[in-house]
Motif scaffolding. Structure first.
Motif, PDB file in Angstrom:
ATOM      1  N   ASP A  60       7.279  -8.505  -4.928  1.00 47.43           N
ATOM      2  CA  ASP A  60       6.995  -7.695  -4.933  1.00 47.43           C
ATOM      3  C   ASP A  60       6.272  -7.021  -6.069  1.00 47.43           C
ATOM      4  O   ASP A  60       5.736  -6.050  -5.980  1.00 47.43           O
ATOM      5  CB  ASP A  60       8.513  -7.150  -4.764  1.00 47.43           C
ATOM      6  N   ARG A  61       5.771  -7.867  -6.900  1.00 46.98           N
ATOM      7  CA  ARG A  61       5.053  -7.426  -7.896  1.00 46.98           C
ATOM      8  C   ARG A  61       4.015  -7.045  -7.825  1.00 46.98           C
ATOM      9  O   ARG A  61       3.749  -6.022  -8.072  1.00 46.98           O
ATOM     10  CB  ARG A  61       5.142  -8.148  -9.278  1.00 46.98           C
ATOM     11  N   ILE A  62       2.985  -7.959  -6.215  1.00 47.54           N
ATOM     12  CA  ILE A  62       2.234  -7.732  -6.113  1.00 47.54           C
ATOM     13  C   ILE A  62       1.386  -6.325  -5.312  1.00 47.54           C
ATOM     14  O   ILE A  62       0.767  -6.059  -4.610  1.00 47.54           O
ATOM     15  CB  ILE A  62       1.265  -8.820  -5.351  1.00 47.54           C
ATOM     16  N   LYS A  63       2.326  -6.516  -4.384  1.00 46.82           N
ATOM     17  CA  LYS A  63       2.241  -5.313  -3.212  1.00 46.82           C
ATOM     18  C   LYS A  63       3.025  -3.587  -3.600  1.00 46.82           C
ATOM     19  O   LYS A  63       2.204  -3.077  -3.765  1.00 46.82           O
ATOM     20  CB  LYS A  63       4.311  -6.129  -2.509  1.00 46.82           C
ATOM     21  N   ASP A  64       3.787  -3.940  -5.097  1.00 50.57           N
ATOM     22  CA  ASP A  64       4.126  -3.252  -5.886  1.00 50.57           C
ATOM     23  C   ASP A  64       2.614  -2.474  -6.684  1.00 50.57           C
ATOM     24  O   ASP A  64       2.426  -1.459  -6.261  1.00 50.57           O
ATOM     25  CB  ASP A  64       5.392  -3.013  -6.583  1.00 50.57           C
ATOM     26  N   ALA A  65       1.696  -3.526  -7.190  1.00 50.83           N
ATOM     27  CA  ALA A  65       0.703  -3.345  -7.664  1.00 50.83           C
ATOM     28  C   ALA A  65      -0.757  -2.718  -6.708  1.00 50.83           C
ATOM     29  O   ALA A  65      -1.250  -2.113  -7.138  1.00 50.83           O
ATOM     30  CB  ALA A  65      -0.108  -4.526  -8.504  1.00 50.83           C
ATOM     31  N   ALA A  66      -0.775  -2.920  -5.853  1.00 49.36           N
ATOM     32  CA  ALA A  66      -1.188  -2.593  -4.639  1.00 49.36           C
ATOM     33  C   ALA A  66      -1.168  -1.552  -4.433  1.00 49.36           C
ATOM     34  O   ALA A  66      -1.816  -0.734  -4.209  1.00 49.36           O
ATOM     35  CB  ALA A  66      -0.849  -3.804  -2.880  1.00 49.36           C
ATOM     36  N   ARG A  67      -0.128  -1.009  -4.227  1.00 54.05           N
ATOM     37  CA  ARG A  67       0.365   0.548  -3.772  1.00 54.05           C
ATOM     38  C   ARG A  67       0.227   1.090  -4.939  1.00 54.05           C
ATOM     39  O   ARG A  67      -0.215   2.385  -4.463  1.00 54.05           O
ATOM     40  CB  ARG A  67       2.133   0.544  -3.732  1.00 54.05           C
ATOM     41  N   LEU A 124      -0.376  -7.856   2.921  1.00 53.99           N
ATOM     42  CA  LEU A 124      -1.350  -6.619   1.194  1.00 53.99           C
ATOM     43  C   LEU A 124      -1.638  -5.409   2.064  1.00 53.99           C
ATOM     44  O   LEU A 124      -1.827  -4.441   1.460  1.00 53.99           O
ATOM     45  CB  LEU A 124      -2.626  -7.201   0.656  1.00 53.99           C
ATOM     46  N   ASN A 125      -2.296  -4.852   3.019  1.00 54.44           N
ATOM     47  CA  ASN A 125      -2.807  -4.039   3.567  1.00 54.44           C
ATOM     48  C   ASN A 125      -2.090  -2.769   3.912  1.00 54.44           C
ATOM     49  O   ASN A 125      -2.195  -1.810   4.185  1.00 54.44           O
ATOM     50  CB  ASN A 125      -4.322  -4.133   5.098  1.00 54.44           C
ATOM     51  N   GLN A 129      -0.450   2.475   1.800  1.00 51.90           N
ATOM     52  CA  GLN A 129      -0.557   3.409   3.228  1.00 51.90           C
ATOM     53  C   GLN A 129      -1.433   3.670   3.211  1.00 51.90           C
ATOM     54  O   GLN A 129      -2.871   3.903   2.574  1.00 51.90           O
ATOM     55  CB  GLN A 129       0.388   4.970   2.737  1.00 51.90           C
ATOM     56  N   GLY A 130      -2.355   3.267   4.360  1.00 51.31           N
ATOM     57  CA  GLY A 130      -3.937   3.251   4.853  1.00 51.31           C
ATOM     58  C   GLY A 130      -4.626   2.250   4.376  1.00 51.31           C
ATOM     59  O   GLY A 130      -6.372   2.058   4.988  1.00 51.31           O
ATOM     60  N   GLY A 131      -3.947   1.310   3.478  1.00 50.56           N
ATOM     61  CA  GLY A 131      -4.585   0.121   3.299  1.00 50.56           C
ATOM     62  C   GLY A 131      -5.652   0.145   2.427  1.00 50.56           C
ATOM     63  O   GLY A 131      -5.918   1.398   2.276  1.00 50.56           O
ATOM     64  N   PHE A 132      -6.527  -0.846   1.973  1.00 52.53           N
ATOM     65  CA  PHE A 132      -7.609  -0.948   1.293  1.00 52.53           C
ATOM     66  C   PHE A 132      -9.157  -0.482   1.692  1.00 52.53           C
ATOM     67  O   PHE A 132      -9.201  -0.559   3.536  1.00 52.53           O
ATOM     68  CB  PHE A 132      -7.785  -2.522   0.687  1.00 52.53           C
ATOM     69  N   GLN A 133     -10.021   0.265   1.058  1.00 46.94           N
ATOM     70  CA  GLN A 133     -10.926   0.407   1.797  1.00 46.94           C
ATOM     71  C   GLN A 133     -11.737  -0.774   2.411  1.00 46.94           C
ATOM     72  O   GLN A 133     -12.137  -0.666   3.805  1.00 46.94           O
ATOM     73  CB  GLN A 133     -12.224   1.330   0.919  1.00 46.94           C
ATOM     74  N   ASP A 134     -11.912  -1.623   2.311  1.00 44.87           N
ATOM     75  CA  ASP A 134     -12.983  -3.133   2.153  1.00 44.87           C
ATOM     76  C   ASP A 134     -12.000  -4.277   1.996  1.00 44.87           C
ATOM     77  O   ASP A 134     -10.662  -4.168   0.954  1.00 44.87           O
ATOM     78  CB  ASP A 134     -14.142  -3.521   1.888  1.00 44.87           C
ATOM     79  N   THR A 135     -12.099  -5.315   2.404  1.00 44.68           N
ATOM     80  CA  THR A 135     -10.685  -6.082   2.081  1.00 44.68           C
ATOM     81  C   THR A 135     -12.437  -7.432   1.973  1.00 44.68           C
ATOM     82  O   THR A 135     -12.833  -7.208   3.306  1.00 44.68           O
ATOM     83  CB  THR A 135      -9.913  -6.885   2.716  1.00 44.68           C
TER      84      THR A 135
END
Length: 267
Positions: A60-67, A124-125, A129-135
């Motif tokens: 959850d820490r990584i998901k929260d950081a991604a958000r 992670l994407n 919301q909307g995902g990252f621009q690129d992976t």
């Protein structure tokens, strides 16, 4: 915060190293200070790269950081757009910032089966919301995939005055560079919070006429137990740090590292 500078052709890319975006399990004051610095940096960059160790479990820490990263960059874009509506158009040498966010999965060479990488990227994407621009998927130690990431960043570069001379690699002076490289090797070897807790002092830095450099570094840790942990990994850390220092300083390096706990401090 540490800056790294890469100048290739007509493009200059400045990297801001921001430890603390993904908090450690134990909430200590130093970790909180790192986090504040890390998040404030996002207001002054074009692209935020969330670099995730693909070997580790996505918690959850990584998901929260991604958000938080993607939301912060979106807020920056919206704030900038509102500001530009009230001001004159930017000049060619002062373009608005991109404020985009990309995901970089590192150590992909150690992930098996490879289908798991697509699952990690999807997880992670989906978390934002909307995902990252690129992976991007890279193995930095083997430089696999790194050139693709470099090309992407060069293509994203905007017409703007360079911040640094073309031969600049970092904003650190020699002693700070030495300390940062040693800290990096400690972190890579120990994977825990000890590297963020350590304090460092270069007791000796001697450049010999032969071109060789002798370095004596003292590392302070909080407790005797941390001191023992450091001792168990000291030989490996020293060897890897010597190799990286030799490359960074462009000379042979002899490195000696000593460890002390709080009760031994003699600053």
């Amino acid at each position: 915060e540490m800056l790294g500078v890469m100048t290739k052709g007509s493009s200059q890319i400045v990297f801001h190293d921001t430890p603390g975006i993904i908090p450690s399990h134990e909430s200590k004051q130093f970790s909180r200070d790192l986090s504040v610095t890390a998040w404030s940096t996002l207001g002054s960059v074009d692209v935020a790269m969330l670099i995730v160790d693909a070997v580790k479990r996505i918690d959850d820490r990584i998901k929260d950081a991604a958000r938080r990263v993607t939301e912060q960059m979106k807020e920056n874009r919206e704030r900038q757009a509102a500001s530009l509506q009230q001001s004159s158009p930017a000049s060619e040498v002062d373009q608005p910032r991109l404020y985009s966010s990309i995901l970089v999965l590192n150590k992909v060479d150690l992930v098996h089966p490879k289908d798991r990488l697509l699952e990690l990227s999807h997880t992670l994407n989906e978390a934002v919301q909307g995902g990252f621009q690129d992976t991007f998927m890279i193995a930095a130690a083997q430089e696999d995939g790194v050139s693709d990431l470099e090309e992407y960043l060069k293509e994203m570069a905007l017409p703007r005055r360079w911040d640094y001379p073309a031969n600049t690699k970092t904003d650190l002076d020699t002693e700070d560079l030495i300390a940062e490289i040693i800290r990096e090797k400690c972190f890579q070897r120990l994977h825990k919070e000890i590297p963020y807790s350590i304090r460092q002092r270069t007791r000796q830095l001697i450049r010999l006429d032969s071109g060789f450099t002798n370095i004596d570094q003292l590392i302070y840790v909080d407790t005797e137990s941390q001191k023992q942990v450091m001792f168990t990994a000291l030989r490996e850390i020293t060897q890897k740090a010597e190799a990286s220092l030799a490359e960074a300083l462009s000379c042979g390096v002899a490195l000696r590292i000593s460890i002390k706990a709080n009760k031994d401090i003699d600053l």
